[in-house]
Motif scaffolding. Structure first.
Motif, PDB file in Angstrom:
ATOM      1  N   LYS A 170      12.461   6.425 -11.421  1.00  0.00           N
ATOM      2  CA  LYS A 170      12.493   7.801 -11.911  1.00  0.00           C
ATOM      3  C   LYS A 170      12.840   8.793 -10.807  1.00  0.00           C
ATOM      4  CE  LYS A 170       9.529  11.186 -14.253  1.00  0.00           C
ATOM      5  NZ  LYS A 170       8.172  11.436 -14.797  1.00  0.00           N
ATOM      6  N   SER A 171      12.481   8.433  -9.570  1.00  0.00           N
ATOM      7  CA  SER A 171      12.664   9.366  -8.448  1.00  0.00           C
ATOM      8  C   SER A 171      13.441   8.693  -7.323  1.00  0.00           C
ATOM      9  CB  SER A 171      11.305   9.845  -7.936  1.00  0.00           C
ATOM     10  OG  SER A 171      10.503  10.340  -8.977  1.00  0.00           O
ATOM     11  N   PRO A 172      14.748   8.513  -7.481  1.00  0.00           N
ATOM     12  CA  PRO A 172      15.545   7.836  -6.451  1.00  0.00           C
ATOM     13  C   PRO A 172      15.456   8.546  -5.101  1.00  0.00           C
ATOM     14  CG  PRO A 172      16.880   8.415  -8.375  1.00  0.00           C
ATOM     15  CD  PRO A 172      15.551   8.977  -8.598  1.00  0.00           C
ATOM     16  N   GLY A 173      15.309   7.735  -4.050  1.00  0.00           N
ATOM     17  CA  GLY A 173      15.272   8.278  -2.695  1.00  0.00           C
ATOM     18  C   GLY A 173      13.922   8.800  -2.256  1.00  0.00           C
ATOM     19  N   LYS A 174      12.922   8.798  -3.164  1.00  0.00           N
ATOM     20  CA  LYS A 174      11.604   9.323  -2.802  1.00  0.00           C
ATOM     21  C   LYS A 174      10.740   8.292  -2.065  1.00  0.00           C
ATOM     22  CE  LYS A 174      11.801  13.528  -4.475  1.00  0.00           C
ATOM     23  NZ  LYS A 174      10.964  13.938  -5.624  1.00  0.00           N
ATOM     24  N   LEU A 175      11.044   7.016  -2.259  1.00  0.00           N
ATOM     25  CA  LEU A 175      10.239   5.981  -1.604  1.00  0.00           C
ATOM     26  C   LEU A 175      10.841   5.637  -0.241  1.00  0.00           C
ATOM     27  CD1 LEU A 175       9.409   3.546  -4.556  1.00  0.00           C
ATOM     28  CD2 LEU A 175       7.909   5.259  -3.487  1.00  0.00           C
ATOM     29  N   ARG A 176       9.984   5.691   0.790  1.00  0.00           N
ATOM     30  CA  ARG A 176      10.393   5.368   2.159  1.00  0.00           C
ATOM     31  C   ARG A 176       9.451   4.278   2.666  1.00  0.00           C
ATOM     32  NH1 ARG A 176       9.832  10.591   1.356  1.00  0.00           N
ATOM     33  NH2 ARG A 176       7.890  10.691   2.550  1.00  0.00           N
ATOM     34  N   MET A 177       9.955   3.044   2.724  1.00  0.00           N
ATOM     35  CA  MET A 177       9.104   1.913   3.091  1.00  0.00           C
ATOM     36  C   MET A 177       9.221   1.598   4.580  1.00  0.00           C
ATOM     37  SD  MET A 177       8.843  -1.992   1.567  1.00  0.00           S
ATOM     38  CE  MET A 177       7.912  -1.564   0.096  1.00  0.00           C
ATOM     39  N   GLY A 178       8.081   1.640   5.278  1.00  0.00           N
ATOM     40  CA  GLY A 178       8.052   1.324   6.697  1.00  0.00           C
ATOM     41  C   GLY A 178       7.849  -0.160   6.931  1.00  0.00           C
ATOM     42  N   ALA A 199       0.839  -1.200   0.000  1.00  0.00           N
ATOM     43  CA  ALA A 199       0.000   0.000   0.000  1.00  0.00           C
ATOM     44  C   ALA A 199       0.873   1.248   0.000  1.00  0.00           C
ATOM     45  CB  ALA A 199      -0.911  -0.004   1.219  1.00  0.00           C
ATOM     46  N   VAL A 200       0.316   2.321  -0.561  1.00  0.00           N
ATOM     47  CA  VAL A 200       1.052   3.585  -0.621  1.00  0.00           C
ATOM     48  C   VAL A 200       0.202   4.722  -0.076  1.00  0.00           C
ATOM     49  CG1 VAL A 200       2.440   2.899  -2.613  1.00  0.00           C
ATOM     50  CG2 VAL A 200       0.243   4.065  -2.985  1.00  0.00           C
ATOM     51  N   ASN A 201       0.889   5.745   0.393  1.00  0.00           N
ATOM     52  CA  ASN A 201       0.235   7.006   0.707  1.00  0.00           C
ATOM     53  C   ASN A 201      -0.181   7.643  -0.626  1.00  0.00           C
ATOM     54  OD1 ASN A 201       0.448  10.119   1.029  1.00  0.00           O
ATOM     55  ND2 ASN A 201       0.333   9.393   3.141  1.00  0.00           N
ATOM     56  N   PRO A 202      -1.334   8.314  -0.702  1.00  0.00           N
ATOM     57  CA  PRO A 202      -1.791   8.899  -1.979  1.00  0.00           C
ATOM     58  C   PRO A 202      -0.814   9.888  -2.605  1.00  0.00           C
ATOM     59  CG  PRO A 202      -3.568   8.879  -0.370  1.00  0.00           C
ATOM     60  CD  PRO A 202      -2.328   8.486   0.367  1.00  0.00           C
ATOM     61  N   SER A 203       0.163  10.346  -1.841  1.00  0.00           N
ATOM     62  CA  SER A 203       1.161  11.257  -2.410  1.00  0.00           C
ATOM     63  C   SER A 203       2.053  10.562  -3.432  1.00  0.00           C
ATOM     64  CB  SER A 203       2.036  11.854  -1.300  1.00  0.00           C
ATOM     65  OG  SER A 203       2.760  10.834  -0.630  1.00  0.00           O
ATOM     66  N   VAL A 204       2.061   9.234  -3.396  1.00  0.00           N
ATOM     67  CA  VAL A 204       2.835   8.461  -4.373  1.00  0.00           C
ATOM     68  C   VAL A 204       1.975   8.259  -5.617  1.00  0.00           C
ATOM     69  CG1 VAL A 204       3.974   6.271  -4.859  1.00  0.00           C
ATOM     70  CG2 VAL A 204       4.152   7.290  -2.582  1.00  0.00           C
ATOM     71  N   PRO A 205       2.409   8.713  -6.780  1.00  0.00           N
ATOM     72  CA  PRO A 205       1.602   8.623  -8.001  1.00  0.00           C
ATOM     73  C   PRO A 205       1.673   7.240  -8.647  1.00  0.00           C
ATOM     74  CG  PRO A 205       3.654   9.713  -8.503  1.00  0.00           C
ATOM     75  CD  PRO A 205       3.672   9.444  -7.026  1.00  0.00           C
ATOM     76  N   ALA A 206       1.176   6.228  -7.937  1.00  0.00           N
ATOM     77  CA  ALA A 206       1.213   4.859  -8.463  1.00  0.00           C
ATOM     78  C   ALA A 206      -0.067   4.138  -8.068  1.00  0.00           C
ATOM     79  CB  ALA A 206       2.426   4.117  -7.919  1.00  0.00           C
ATOM     80  N   LYS A 207      -0.677   3.464  -9.046  1.00  0.00           N
ATOM     81  CA  LYS A 207      -1.885   2.687  -8.791  1.00  0.00           C
ATOM     82  C   LYS A 207      -1.668   1.200  -9.046  1.00  0.00           C
ATOM     83  CE  LYS A 207      -5.055   6.500  -9.749  1.00  0.00           C
ATOM     84  NZ  LYS A 207      -6.213   6.986 -10.562  1.00  0.00           N
ATOM     85  N   THR A 217       1.856   2.614  10.807  1.00  0.00           N
ATOM     86  CA  THR A 217       0.680   3.056  10.061  1.00  0.00           C
ATOM     87  C   THR A 217       0.388   4.527  10.309  1.00  0.00           C
ATOM     88  OG1 THR A 217      -0.240   0.819  10.198  1.00  0.00           O
ATOM     89  CG2 THR A 217      -1.763   2.593   9.645  1.00  0.00           C
ATOM     90  N   THR A 218       0.597   4.983  11.533  1.00  0.00           N
ATOM     91  CA  THR A 218       0.399   6.395  11.857  1.00  0.00           C
ATOM     92  C   THR A 218       1.284   7.275  10.976  1.00  0.00           C
ATOM     93  OG1 THR A 218      -0.177   5.895  14.148  1.00  0.00           O
ATOM     94  CG2 THR A 218       0.578   8.135  13.681  1.00  0.00           C
ATOM     95  N   ASP A 219       2.538   6.887  10.818  1.00  0.00           N
ATOM     96  CA  ASP A 219       3.454   7.669   9.984  1.00  0.00           C
ATOM     97  C   ASP A 219       3.159   7.518   8.497  1.00  0.00           C
ATOM     98  OD1 ASP A 219       4.723   8.772  12.117  1.00  0.00           O
ATOM     99  OD2 ASP A 219       6.689   7.878  11.736  1.00  0.00           O
ATOM    100  N   LEU A 220       2.623   6.364   8.100  1.00  0.00           N
ATOM    101  CA  LEU A 220       2.240   6.169   6.700  1.00  0.00           C
ATOM    102  C   LEU A 220       1.087   7.106   6.343  1.00  0.00           C
ATOM    103  CD1 LEU A 220       2.546   4.535   4.049  1.00  0.00           C
ATOM    104  CD2 LEU A 220       0.894   2.895   4.986  1.00  0.00           C
TER     105      LEU A 220
END
Length: 335
Positions: A158-166, A139-147, A201-204
């Motif tokens: 395309k965007s290195p370092g933008k993904l932060r997986m909890g 699952a992703v936060n809606p700020s991530v443009p991926a469906k 989940t709170t931080d996500l």
């Protein structure tokens, strides 16, 4: 050899004393088993309160208290990816009064991740029953443009370092998948460990992290409102609670890392007497397969199991080499 009479009598007396002591010990041991439990039982959860493991443990404890006639008290001992709580139970007295409800990582992946693990689940713990199969979802936060999974991978490249997986700790499902995805697709994903799924989940939701592989139980409530977006579920088939979310395989990613689903298991210290393990296993199996708890577990988004000790042990022995290989293939070690 013929000993003088006084020596013979002394030897006979010593032998008799040893025999009586042995019988007394055996009698006390059997009595302890037959009266079990005669005091509260502690059920340890190696993660913070609020996640699926904790929720399931509290539901299990409530029903088990009624069946055993003694309080079953949940105790959260979080930290170090489940190591702290798991180690505590592994080293506890083997009398049936300290049990562990574990996710797969502390008793499988951690063997490969840590060279200096303070316990060996293969020899320090024994399965009592597999309680449920927890289903997990990417699952992703809606700020991530991926469906879709493909769009997430493309975004990561395309965007290195933008993904932060909890994750809820090192070696857990989200950490393993994060490492696998980074290595396989060459994308830069930061791993952010937490002491449990609830704080993760709170931080996500807040956007401090923006992607995870979390339990359906915890994340599902946020999908309908659009606060989070599901992309794919792990395992060989769709999750009952998320019928419209494809599996990774259906999304075009049939890699073994996305196929493994593992049970949440009730364990006891390895030397716990067989009679006590059998009693616990029987009561837990009846409880999990009873209508109230069975329905409650399904309502959590998990799949009830409730097998017996020998079945849980066989499942563990079959699962362990698979998880160890997948973990070793990531090349990750944590000490």
């Amino acid at each position: 050899m013929n000993l003088p009479t006084p020596f013979r009598r002394r030897r006979q007396a010593v032998c008799a004393a040893i025999a009586l002591a042995f019988l007394a010990a055996q009698s006390g041991y059997g009595h302890a088993e037959s009266t079990y439990p005669d005091k509260p039982v502690r059920l340890v959860v190696a993660y913070a309160a609020g996640g699926l493991t904790d929720i399931l443990a509290r539901a299990l404890a409530q029903g088990l208290s009624q069946r055993l006639g003694q309080p079953v008290v949940v105790e959260n001992r979080s930290g170090a990816g489940g190591i702290i709580g798991t180690s505590m139970v592994a080293k506890a007295p083997a009398d049936g009064y300290t049990l562990l409800l574990s996710t797969p990582a502390p008793i499988t992946a951690n063997i490969a991740l840590y060279k200096n693990l303070p316990y060996d689940p293969r020899t320090d713990l024994r399965p009592v029953s597999d309680i449920a199969m927890a289903r997990t979802v990417l699952a992703v936060n809606p700020s991530v443009p991926a469906k879709t999974v493909a769009e997430l991978i493309a975004y990561g490249k395309k965007s290195p370092g933008k993904l932060r997986m909890g994750s809820w700790g090192p070696g857990t499902v989200p950490h393993t998948i994060q490492t696998y995805m980074a290595k396989t697709y060459g994308i830069d994903i930061l791993h952010v460990p937490y002491k449990g799924e609830s704080p993760m989940t709170t931080d996500l939701l807040a956007g401090q992290i923006n992607v995870t592989v979390g339990t359906v139980t915890t994340l599902q409530p946020y999908f309908a409102s659009g606060k989070l977006r599901p992309l794919a579920v792990t395992g060989p088939h769709r999750a009952k609670r998320l019928p419209n979310v494809p599996t990774f395989a259906e999304a075009g990613y049939a890699d073994p890392a996305y196929q493994v689903v593992s049970p949440m298991t009730l364990l006891a210290p390895a030397k716990t007497p067989q009679a006590i393990v059998d009693r616990l296993g029987k009561e837990v199996s009846k409880l999990v397969n009873s209508e109230p708890l069975n329905a409650q577990i399904e309502g959590m988004g998990a799949e009830p199991i409730g097998n017996l000790p020998n079945q849980a042990d066989a499942t563990y022995k079959a699962l362990l080499p698979v998880v160890l290989k997948l973990t070793a293939d990531t090349g990750v070690t944590l000490d």
